[in-house]
Design a protein around this motif. Sequence first.
Motif, PDB file in Angstrom:
ATOM      1  N   SER A   1       0.749  -1.229   0.112  1.00 18.64           N
ATOM      2  CA  SER A   1       0.133   0.014   0.099  1.00 18.64           C
ATOM      3  C   SER A   1       0.784   1.360  -0.035  1.00 18.64           C
ATOM      4  CB  SER A   1      -0.815  -0.142   1.049  1.00 18.64           C
ATOM      5  OG  SER A   1      -1.916  -0.864   1.098  1.00 18.64           O
TER       6      SER A   1
ATOM      7  N   ALA B   1       2.115   1.889  -3.470  1.00 16.48           N
ATOM      8  CA  ALA B   1       0.971   2.138  -4.462  1.00 16.48           C
ATOM      9  C   ALA B   1       0.483   3.394  -4.092  1.00 16.48           C
ATOM     10  CB  ALA B   1       0.009   0.930  -4.144  1.00 16.48           C
TER      11      ALA B   1
ATOM     12  N   THR C   1       0.014  -2.686 -10.328  1.00 18.83           N
ATOM     13  CA  THR C   1      -0.469  -4.094 -10.382  1.00 18.83           C
ATOM     14  C   THR C   1       0.600  -5.044  -9.543  1.00 18.83           C
ATOM     15  OG1 THR C   1      -1.680  -3.769 -12.420  1.00 18.83           O
ATOM     16  CG2 THR C   1      -0.960  -6.004 -11.973  1.00 18.83           C
TER      17      THR C   1
ATOM     18  N   LEU D   1      -5.163  -7.220  -0.410  1.00 20.78           N
ATOM     19  CA  LEU D   1      -4.847  -6.069  -1.559  1.00 20.78           C
ATOM     20  C   LEU D   1      -6.480  -5.924  -2.503  1.00 20.78           C
ATOM     21  CD1 LEU D   1      -1.354  -7.402  -2.562  1.00 20.78           C
ATOM     22  CD2 LEU D   1      -2.182  -5.231  -1.279  1.00 20.78           C
TER      23      LEU D   1
ATOM     24  N   ILE E   1      -6.468  -3.163  -4.902  1.00 23.09           N
ATOM     25  CA  ILE E   1      -5.147  -3.386  -5.732  1.00 23.09           C
ATOM     26  C   ILE E   1      -5.169  -4.644  -6.569  1.00 23.09           C
ATOM     27  CG2 ILE E   1      -2.666  -3.681  -5.321  1.00 23.09           C
ATOM     28  CD1 ILE E   1      -2.795  -1.870  -2.994  1.00 23.09           C
TER      29      ILE E   1
END
Length: 121
Positions: free
Chosen positions: A57, A60, A66, A83, A88
Amino acid sequence: MFLNLSNHPSALWSAEQTEAAWRLGGEIIDLPFPQVDPDGDETHIAALADEYCQRVSALAEGKNITVHLMGEMTFTFALLLRLHAKGIPCVASTTKRVTVEKDGVKTSIFKFVKFRHYLNR
């Protein structure tokens, strides 16, 4: 970003696998898969999945990401659920096994085919 969370560093991937990863996410970043204690119980797996969910996280944040998620099944499943709940997307790599037999010894070679999403997005 394409986050490779597996035991297979992207530097060792075939050109086909690298290109497929770029198409899915762009820049490829490796995050080594953790050593999962085979004696660990479900509490251990949950704590490890929570830790890696936080790590992914953080990577991201503010990015389109991805995650290529391959490894020990109970950890992979636990992390996948976390996720997915955060939106995600995660993919698995698929391969074709090519077996070569020479002098009575069988050798298997795995050829990358594609990335497959674990769950519908």
